[in-house]
Design an enzyme around this catalytic site. Structure first.
Site, short mmCIF file in Angstrom:
data_model
loop_
_atom_site.label_atom_id
_atom_site.label_comp_id
_atom_site.label_asym_id
_atom_site.label_seq_id
_atom_site.Cartn_x
_atom_site.Cartn_y
_atom_site.Cartn_z
N LYS A 72 0.84 -1.20 0.00
CA LYS A 72 0.00 0.00 0.00
C LYS A 72 0.87 1.24 0.00
CE LYS A 72 0.84 1.51 4.40
NZ LYS A 72 1.59 2.67 4.76
N GLY B 49 7.47 1.41 4.68
CA GLY B 49 6.28 2.27 4.68
C GLY B 49 5.23 1.77 3.70
N MET B 50 5.38 0.49 3.27
CA MET B 50 4.44 -0.08 2.29
C MET B 50 3.64 -1.25 2.87
SD MET B 50 6.21 0.07 -1.40
CE MET B 50 7.95 0.02 -1.11
N GLY C 120 4.80 -6.38 5.77
CA GLY C 120 4.55 -7.37 6.83
C GLY C 120 3.06 -7.54 7.08
N SER C 121 2.34 -6.44 7.11
CA SER C 121 0.89 -6.50 7.35
C SER C 121 0.20 -7.23 6.20
CB SER C 121 0.31 -5.08 7.45
OG SER C 121 0.94 -4.38 8.48
N ASP D 2 -2.41 -1.92 10.23
CA ASP D 2 -2.57 -1.92 8.77
C ASP D 2 -3.15 -3.23 8.24
OD1 ASP D 2 -1.66 0.63 8.27
OD2 ASP D 2 0.41 0.04 7.88
#
Ligand code: ATP
Length: 290
Positions: A10, A99-100, A103-104, A137
């Site tokens: 994201k 910041g993408m 991991g989430s 997230d």
């Protein structure tokens, strides 16, 4: 049984921090967008009663520190099901600590895969309730597309899909600590808040140009991110509609309405950073591939 998902990265088209909450978390206003850069996550049943993780990239923990491990654990604890044993394999393409939400995204894929394997038939809402226990997230990664994310990021409102465009991602090598970024907000004397109302209106109209005019990230006022300024200046030189940092960085993205401009910007950026991707908006966070 083995289930495989592509899990999307994201970017934040807008990120503002509205307040620090009493519990130490922060109240956020985030316009979230999935992009077609995917980790591929396979979950397979075993019979050893354990959660085992393999990953093709060095530096990603393969023990209980992995968000995928925590997601599996949260799934079993929330459903009360006994883990008969699962093996998770992660093919990583989303740079980590970028910041993408890489991991989430992996965590979201594991929760969705376990819902399939154990035939629990939980709704997306129920999966999100498990996901938020693992990370703020994760609910967005379970749904994806274009969403307003509020509170700590788990209150999601779907918005019209972003018009097709090219999103160039440039990830500097040196990382940023998310904790340091929020600490900087807590101690900042002055924070200029963003045009959240204007952004919400533009997003509700599916107005790509209106969105790009307002694209901003409050963290850019608060933390120094290596290479941010030169990356943004290259994006702008090649005609980006917007150039902005994602999350607490360090990835900086540029949005283009013309493929050749995006390719030219990406080529030029190769002398500044090694990790560059040309992506398109994705309309969902997870895609089942088998
Ligand atoms: P966000 O945008 O949500 O802040 P991020 O892109 O900054 O996420 P991640 O890639 O999710 O960060 O990883 C942050 C840290 O979590 C990494 O430094 C890594 O050690 C650890 N980690 C745990 N599990 C994973 C995973 N499956 N993939 C990547 N990193 C993971």
């Amino acid at each position: 049984m083995k289930v495989t998902y592509n899990a999307a990265a994201k970017i934040n088209l807008m990120l503002d921090i509205l307040a620090r909450l009493d519990n130490g978390y922060h109240s956020l206003f985030m316009l979230m967008q999935s992009v077609d850069l995917y980790d591929t996550v396979s979950v397979e049943e075993t019979d050893d009663g354990k959660i085992t993780i393999t990953c093709d990239v060095e530096g990603v923990p393969c023990d209980r520190k992995n968000i995928a491990w925590k997601a599996a654990d949260a799934f079993f604890k929330s459903t009360g099901l006994k883990n008969k044993g699962i093996k998770i394999d992660i093919q990583k393409r989303i740079p980590f600590a970028a910041g993408m939400a890489g991991g989430s995204a992996d965590g979201a894929a594991v929760i969705a895969a376990l819902n399939d394997i154990y035939e629990t038939k939980l709704s997306v809402n129920e999966l999100c309730k498990i996901g938020v226990k693992v990370g703020a997230d994760v609910p967005f990664c379970l749904t994806g597309g274009t969403c307003l994310a509020q509170n700590i990021g788990e209150i999601l409102s779907p918005l019209p899909a972003l018009d097709d465009c090219w999103i160039v991602l440039a990830k500097p090598d040196r990382g940023v600590s998310t904790k340091d970024a929020y600490d900087a907000f807590d101690t900042a004397a002055n924070v200029r808040h963003l045009d959240t109302c204007g952004m919400l209106y533009a997003a509700s109209q599916g107005d790509l140009y209106g969105i790009c005019k307002r694209t901003k990230n409050v963290f850019e006022q608060l933390i120094e991110v290596p290479e941010r300024v030169p990356i943004k200046s290259v994006m702008n030189r090649y005609g980006a509609l917007a150039a902005c940092m994602s999350g607490s960085g360090p990835t900086v993205y540029g949005i283009f309405d013309d493929e050749s401009k995006a390719i030219a910007a990406a080529e030029s950026l190769r002398s500044v950073v090694r990790n560059i991707f040309i992506t398109r908006p994705a309309t969902s966070g997870l895609t089942k591939i088998n």
